[in-house]
Write an enzyme that holds these catalytic residues in place. Structure first.
Site, PDB file in Angstrom:
ATOM      1  N   ASP A  98     -10.646   2.251   8.589  1.00  0.00           N
ATOM      2  CA  ASP A  98     -10.089   3.317   8.993  1.00  0.00           C
ATOM      3  C   ASP A  98     -10.453   4.272   7.674  1.00  0.00           C
ATOM      4  O   ASP A  98      -9.463   4.663   6.748  1.00  0.00           O
ATOM      5  CB  ASP A  98      -8.607   3.468   9.214  1.00  0.00           C
ATOM      6  CG  ASP A  98      -8.118   4.708  10.077  1.00  0.00           C
ATOM      7  OD1 ASP A  98      -9.023   5.186  10.890  1.00  0.00           O
ATOM      8  OD2 ASP A  98      -7.190   5.099  10.135  1.00  0.00           O
TER       9      ASP A  98
ATOM     10  N   GLU B  54     -10.078   1.836   4.114  1.00  0.00           N
ATOM     11  CA  GLU B  54      -8.889   1.436   4.172  1.00  0.00           C
ATOM     12  C   GLU B  54      -9.054   0.187   4.890  1.00  0.00           C
ATOM     13  O   GLU B  54      -9.244  -0.097   6.151  1.00  0.00           O
ATOM     14  CB  GLU B  54      -7.824   2.212   4.991  1.00  0.00           C
ATOM     15  CG  GLU B  54      -7.583   3.538   4.402  1.00  0.00           C
ATOM     16  CD  GLU B  54      -6.545   4.399   4.782  1.00  0.00           C
ATOM     17  OE1 GLU B  54      -5.995   5.256   4.159  1.00  0.00           O
ATOM     18  OE2 GLU B  54      -6.087   4.088   6.042  1.00  0.00           O
TER      19      GLU B  54
ATOM     20  N   HIS C 240       0.718  -1.165   0.053  1.00  0.00           N
ATOM     21  CA  HIS C 240      -0.082  -0.097  -0.111  1.00  0.00           C
ATOM     22  C   HIS C 240       0.900   1.106   0.174  1.00  0.00           C
ATOM     23  O   HIS C 240       0.617   2.060  -0.799  1.00  0.00           O
ATOM     24  CB  HIS C 240      -0.787  -0.068   1.179  1.00  0.00           C
ATOM     25  CG  HIS C 240      -1.661   1.196   1.361  1.00  0.00           C
ATOM     26  ND1 HIS C 240      -2.707   1.749   0.632  1.00  0.00           N
ATOM     27  CD2 HIS C 240      -1.281   2.282   2.313  1.00  0.00           C
ATOM     28  CE1 HIS C 240      -3.208   2.854   1.009  1.00  0.00           C
ATOM     29  NE2 HIS C 240      -2.488   3.125   2.110  1.00  0.00           N
TER      30      HIS C 240
ATOM     31  N   THR D  17     -13.890   5.608  12.311  1.00  0.00           N
ATOM     32  CA  THR D  17     -13.034   4.320  12.030  1.00  0.00           C
ATOM     33  C   THR D  17     -14.052   3.232  12.769  1.00  0.00           C
ATOM     34  O   THR D  17     -14.658   3.442  13.939  1.00  0.00           O
ATOM     35  CB  THR D  17     -11.867   4.261  13.014  1.00  0.00           C
ATOM     36  OG1 THR D  17     -10.917   5.335  12.538  1.00  0.00           O
ATOM     37  CG2 THR D  17     -11.121   2.961  12.988  1.00  0.00           C
TER      38      THR D  17
ATOM     39  N   GLU E 148      -7.719  -2.892   7.343  1.00  0.00           N
ATOM     40  CA  GLU E 148      -6.690  -2.967   8.480  1.00  0.00           C
ATOM     41  C   GLU E 148      -7.172  -3.999   9.205  1.00  0.00           C
ATOM     42  O   GLU E 148      -8.240  -4.470   9.248  1.00  0.00           O
ATOM     43  CB  GLU E 148      -6.343  -1.375   9.029  1.00  0.00           C
ATOM     44  CG  GLU E 148      -6.255  -0.496   8.106  1.00  0.00           C
ATOM     45  CD  GLU E 148      -5.750   0.585   8.981  1.00  0.00           C
ATOM     46  OE1 GLU E 148      -5.160   0.653  10.119  1.00  0.00           O
ATOM     47  OE2 GLU E 148      -5.774   1.825   8.477  1.00  0.00           O
TER      48      GLU E 148
ATOM     49  N   GLU F  98      -5.953   3.119  -4.512  1.00  0.00           N
ATOM     50  CA  GLU F  98      -5.255   2.040  -5.279  1.00  0.00           C
ATOM     51  C   GLU F  98      -5.820   1.598  -6.526  1.00  0.00           C
ATOM     52  O   GLU F  98      -5.336   1.473  -7.467  1.00  0.00           O
ATOM     53  CB  GLU F  98      -4.637   0.853  -4.423  1.00  0.00           C
ATOM     54  CG  GLU F  98      -3.652   1.689  -3.429  1.00  0.00           C
ATOM     55  CD  GLU F  98      -3.441   0.619  -2.281  1.00  0.00           C
ATOM     56  OE1 GLU F  98      -2.441  -0.279  -2.334  1.00  0.00           O
ATOM     57  OE2 GLU F  98      -4.298   0.300  -1.070  1.00  0.00           O
TER      58      GLU F  98
ATOM     59  N   GLN G 271      -7.449  15.034   2.783  1.00  0.00           N
ATOM     60  CA  GLN G 271      -6.198  14.657   3.357  1.00  0.00           C
ATOM     61  C   GLN G 271      -4.901  15.321   2.220  1.00  0.00           C
ATOM     62  O   GLN G 271      -4.041  15.816   2.889  1.00  0.00           O
ATOM     63  CB  GLN G 271      -6.002  12.863   3.377  1.00  0.00           C
ATOM     64  CG  GLN G 271      -4.549  12.720   3.938  1.00  0.00           C
ATOM     65  CD  GLN G 271      -4.547  11.146   4.134  1.00  0.00           C
ATOM     66  OE1 GLN G 271      -5.676  10.610   3.993  1.00  0.00           O
ATOM     67  NE2 GLN G 271      -3.366  10.547   4.443  1.00  0.00           N
TER      68      GLN G 271
ATOM     69  N   LYS H 217      -9.058  11.863   8.605  1.00  0.00           N
ATOM     70  CA  LYS H 217      -9.104  10.574   9.261  1.00  0.00           C
ATOM     71  C   LYS H 217      -9.962  10.630  10.565  1.00  0.00           C
ATOM     72  O   LYS H 217     -10.025   9.400  11.075  1.00  0.00           O
ATOM     73  CB  LYS H 217      -7.713  10.035   9.496  1.00  0.00           C
ATOM     74  CG  LYS H 217      -6.699  10.015   8.229  1.00  0.00           C
ATOM     75  CD  LYS H 217      -7.158   9.014   7.128  1.00  0.00           C
ATOM     76  CE  LYS H 217      -6.748   7.708   8.043  1.00  0.00           C
ATOM     77  NZ  LYS H 217      -6.988   6.540   7.278  1.00  0.00           N
TER      78      LYS H 217
END
Length: 439
Positions: A243, A209, A144, A267, A211, A384, A250, A263
């Site tokens: 997240d 994201e 990543h 979460t 995680e 991505e 950002q 961010k």
């Protein structure tokens, strides 16, 4: 650490546990739930049921360390349970396996009380497992980090410190929620390259994201580091973690201090904490570093951690759009990756966090950072997958996505498998995007 609790032949008198994709008797994760019209309390997931630890205590099913652990885990938060460390946790898990065993000597007596002891999970509400005092998000997924670096720094995707330092930042604990909750699209300053000035409004590039979350068990005193050789013993368990990230906010705000509003709005965690003991069969050696990469500095290097400090967990991301839900279509899988692709072990994250004297406390939460693999079908974020929004994805429904739209539901799943052992999972980590509040 592999013992009778991992026996793949072991079955439970709770019929739904046998062959369950996430919660067979070999798992027994801990969490906080409330039955309808009831107060939050500690429980254990077993198949499609939840064992009520408070009721089990009243029934006299525990003694010794297992009883102490059950008492600590039966309240509205698991912090006291986490603080006890591995011994009492292992004793409770072993005793629960005996109580729920289809061949157990106490089956008839315990099963007769199942009406009070068990709650149907679908009828219960999940809550955060612990009062999370502090939250730290790491950046341990090297694929990543490389992919994102190539988007913004094609000639220098990884900065020189990445392979020496477990990169992390302090997040905000108050906005952490549990699976199935709604996530409100954040407002913030954003600025496209073709705009002369920033504007304030809803994020235009909302992302997820993928995680793993790591709950801290026994902590350390302020000023006292945690040696790498014992850092793994400070981990109480694992969960899935989304997240959420507002990429456009950002991109404008993160220099020079890093992410802030991009961010801190949400979460999301899966509600069940899978213990290190349940995951013992799925420990693997830390994958060798590519030739030419530096070895970890001595304070991060331990032979046992390198030999068995990584986990083999398959991780999936799915999306269900509002249109898909309305038509009854199955969620579309966006990617499938693996925790094998983390550059640092979980113990290294803990040891580094405390290396300067930071005091970790029971219930503190660490995020691994986005977990992506080397191939596009294993990327752990839309940033991505869509190459920064330049290559939209076509879903099975015919819809396109560059980033998340209002009404989209993101679903994470994680499962550990190994030949000769029962597979275990984490349950879902799920969140639905709602429109931003009016400004």
């Amino acid at each position: 650490m592999i013992d009778a609790t991992h026996d793949p032949a072991r079955t439970s008198w709770v019929a739904s546990a046998n062959g369950h994709s996430d919660f067979p008797i070999q798992n027994l994760p801990f969490g906080i739930f409330s039955p309808k019209d009831g107060a939050p309390r500690g429980g254990v997931a077993i198949g499609e049921e939840i064992l009520d630890l408070g009721v089990a205590l009243k029934l006299g099913l525990f003694e010794g360390e297992a009883q102490d652990a059950a008492a600590a885990a039966s309240g509205p938060r698991l912090n006291a349970f986490f603080a006890l460390g591995a011994g009492p946790r292992q004793a409770l898990r072993a005793r629960l396996a005996e109580v729920l065993d289809a061949s157990g000597a106490e089956r008839a007596a315990v099963e007769a009380k199942a009406g009070a002891l068990l709650h149907r999970a679908a009828d219960c509400t999940a809550h955060l497992p612990a009062a999370i005092g502090d939250y730290t998000d790491f950046y341990a997924g090297i694929c990543h980090a490389t992919n994102v670096g190539q988007l913004f720094r094609p000639d220098n995707p990884l900065l020189p410190n990445y392979k020496y330092v477990p990169i992390g930042y302090h997040g905000r604990a108050s906005s952490i929620g549990v699976s199935a909750g709604a996530v409100r699209r954040p407002n913030g300053q954003r600025k496209r390259a073709d705009e002369a000035e920033p504007s304030f409004g809803p994020s235009r590039n909302l992302d997820y994201e993928l995680e793993l979350g790591v709950f801290i068990g026994a902590g350390n005193a302020l000023g006292e580091p945690i040696p790498i050789a014992g850092a793994g013993s400070h981990i109480a368990g694992f969960c899935l973690l989304n997240d959420w990230s507002a990429r456009d906010i950002q991109g404008w705000e993160y220099q020079p201090l890093g992410p802030f509003l991009a961010k801190n709005f949400a979460t999301t965690l899966s509600p069940w904490v899978v213990t290190p003991e349940a995951l013992a069969p799925f420990r693997i050696p830390q994958p060798p570093r590519p030739e030419g990469d530096p070895a970890p500095l001595p304070y991060l290097l331990d032979a046992q951690d390198q030999a068995a400090g990584a986990l083999d967990i398959t991780l999936e991301v799915l999306i269900e759009t509002g249109a898909m839900a309305a038509k009854g279509l199955a969620p579309h899988r966006l990617s499938r990756g693996s925790s094998r692709d983390l550059y640092w072990t979980f113990a290294q994250l803990v040891a580094h966090h405390a290396s300067g004297g930071c005091n970790l406390s029971p219930g503190d939460l660490l995020g691994t950072g986005t977990i992506s693999g080397p191939a596009p079908d294993s990327f752990g974020s839309l940033l991505e997958l869509s190459r920064g929004g330049k290559a939209p994805l076509t879903l099975a429904s015919g819809e396109e996505r560059r980033f998340l739209e209002d009404g989209d539901t993101v679903i994470f799943r994680g499962r550990a498998t190994r030949e000769g052992f029962a597979s275990i999972g984490f349950g879902e980590c799920r969140g639905t995007v709602l429109p931003a509040p009016a400004v």
